[in-house]
Each structure stands twice: as structure tokens, then as C-alpha cells.
Design an enzyme around this catalytic site. Structure first.
Site, short mmCIF file in Angstrom:
data_model
loop_
_atom_site.label_atom_id
_atom_site.label_comp_id
_atom_site.label_asym_id
_atom_site.label_seq_id
_atom_site.Cartn_x
_atom_site.Cartn_y
_atom_site.Cartn_z
N ASP A 147 0.85 -1.19 0.00
CA ASP A 147 0.00 0.00 0.00
C ASP A 147 0.88 1.24 0.00
OD1 ASP A 147 -2.46 -1.38 0.08
OD2 ASP A 147 -2.27 -1.65 2.24
N ASP A 181 -7.09 -1.26 -4.54
CA ASP A 181 -8.13 -0.91 -3.58
C ASP A 181 -9.05 0.18 -4.14
OD1 ASP A 181 -6.99 -2.65 -1.72
OD2 ASP A 181 -5.76 -1.08 -0.83
#
Length: 216
Positions: A147, A181
Site C-alpha cells: 500500500d 483498492d
């Protein structure tokens, strides 16, 4: 075949962008390293997670394996769903958004399935190595999801009079996420917003010959 072109192109673009950025982050940034894009409100912040989207966790090694296998089964069903929607000529917006969800889910599956084999461990002091001589940091299906996008737009302290969380630090938006995401979120939110348009009853076109009406 034209009906498959745009959904397929969207999937390829999202997967390429997601994986190229993740590879760059892994090979060029140490864990926790960050740099600012727009002041203090938009950052690239390198972190990894063992669980679900936006850094959420799911129960240890066994939970990690179960989650990855569940993801593989789910993305297979979503992929089938994209093909089904195209074949049955559903709304193009619905098809595109389901394709976004598929691409995002597949992007994170690549991390959790293969990154443990492809990279050495990222630490706070060293960047990861690609295909290290001693092998990767984890086995098949036990990789960590990379991430990097962090948007702490609003920061402050919750008033002391507020129940339970009073006096604690407050950050909006706290989760760190990736392109995959974002694709999943955009797809899901768009379907929720436009569901009436996507699923409205359309005039049915007759796909069989008209039967003759016999007058008495």
C-alpha cells in the site's frame, strides 16, 4: 468481440499501473518511508499489510492463507460475472464497474500470492531485492499487499466530551491504500449509486418469431 474490448482494456491498464507502482515502491523505498505529493494532505507512504483492503487484518498465518484462497475463488467468480454480463448485454456501466472490481481484486491477489516468493523482506532500513539469492520472504500465498496512498486530509484531537474516543488523535482519511483498492472502491460505489440505471427493467426485445393470432 468488440463488447470485450473496453472492459479488457480497463482491466489491463489497472493491473499494469497497480503492479508497476508496487514494484517501484518495493525496490526503491524502505518500509515506512514517505514523500509528500500535496502538502501534508497527500502522501506516498510505503506500508504492507497481511489482510484485506485498506490495511485491515485477518487472523494470523492460517487466516492469511484462508483469505488468499477466498480471494482467488472470489475473483474467479467475478471474472465469470464480467463475461456473463457482456454475453447477456447488460448495461455497459455495470460491466465496466464489475471489471474494475475484478482488476482490483486480481491486483491484490498477485501481491498476496507471489510477492513472498519474488521479493526479500522490506524493512525500515533496507529496500527489498527482486528474486533474492536466498529466496523470498514468504511462501506461496503468504505475501504481503503493498500500500502507498495516504490522504490525512483532516487531523486533530477529538473533544474530551465525546464518548469513548474523547481526547484521542483524529485523522481523516487514515487508511493507506493502493490502486487495486481504489479500483474496487470505485466499482462498488458506482454500482450502488447507479444501480437503478443499471438494473432497471428494459423493454424486452422478442427473440422468437411472432406467433400468428387466430381470430375466431
Amino acid at each position: 468481440m468488440k463488447a470485450y474490448y473496453k472492459p479488457f482494456l480497463a482491466i489491463v491498464i489497472i493491473l499494469l499501473a497497480d503492479q508497476v507502482l508496487k514494484f517501484w515502491i518495493k525496490l526503491n523505498m524502505t518500509l515506512g518511508q514517505e514523500f509528500h505529493l500535496i502538502g501534508k494532505w497527500a502522501l506516498i507512504h510505503f506500508t504492507e499489510n497481511n489482510g484485506m483492503a485498506f490495511g485491515m487484518e485477518f487472523g494470523g498465518e492460517a487466516g492469511k492463507l484462508a483469505l488468499t484462497l477466498f480471494r482467488i475463488a472470489a475473483v474467479s467468480m467475478i471474472g465469470y460475472g464480467v463475461v456473463y454480463l457482456i454475453k447477456n448485454k447488460y448495461h455497459r456501466g455495470l460491466i465496466l464497474n464489475v471489471a474494475l472490481i475484478f482488476a482490483g481484486a486480481l491486483g491484490n491477489i498477485i501481491d498476496s500470492s507471489f510477492y513472498g516468493l519474488l521479493f526479500s523482506e522490506s524493512t525500515y532500513f533496507e529496500t527489498a531485492k527482486f528474486l533474492p539469492a536466498g529466496g523470498g520472504y514468504a511462501g506461496l500465498f503468504h505475501g504481503k499487499v503493498v500500500d502507498m496512498f495516504y490522504f490525512p486530509i483532516i487531523q486533530g484531537i477529538i473533544p474530551t466530551w465525546f464518548p469513548i474516543w474523547g481526547g484521542e488523535d483524529f485523522i481523516f482519511f487514515r487508511p493507506v491504500f493502493n490502486i487495486a483498492d481504489a479500483a474496487i472502491s470505485i466499482g462498488v460505489i458506482s454500482i450502488l449509486i447507479f444501480q437503478k440505471r443499471y438494473f432497471k427493467e428494459e423493454r424486452m426485445e422478442e427473440s422468437y418469431p411472432h406467433s400468428e393470432i387466430v381470430e375466431e
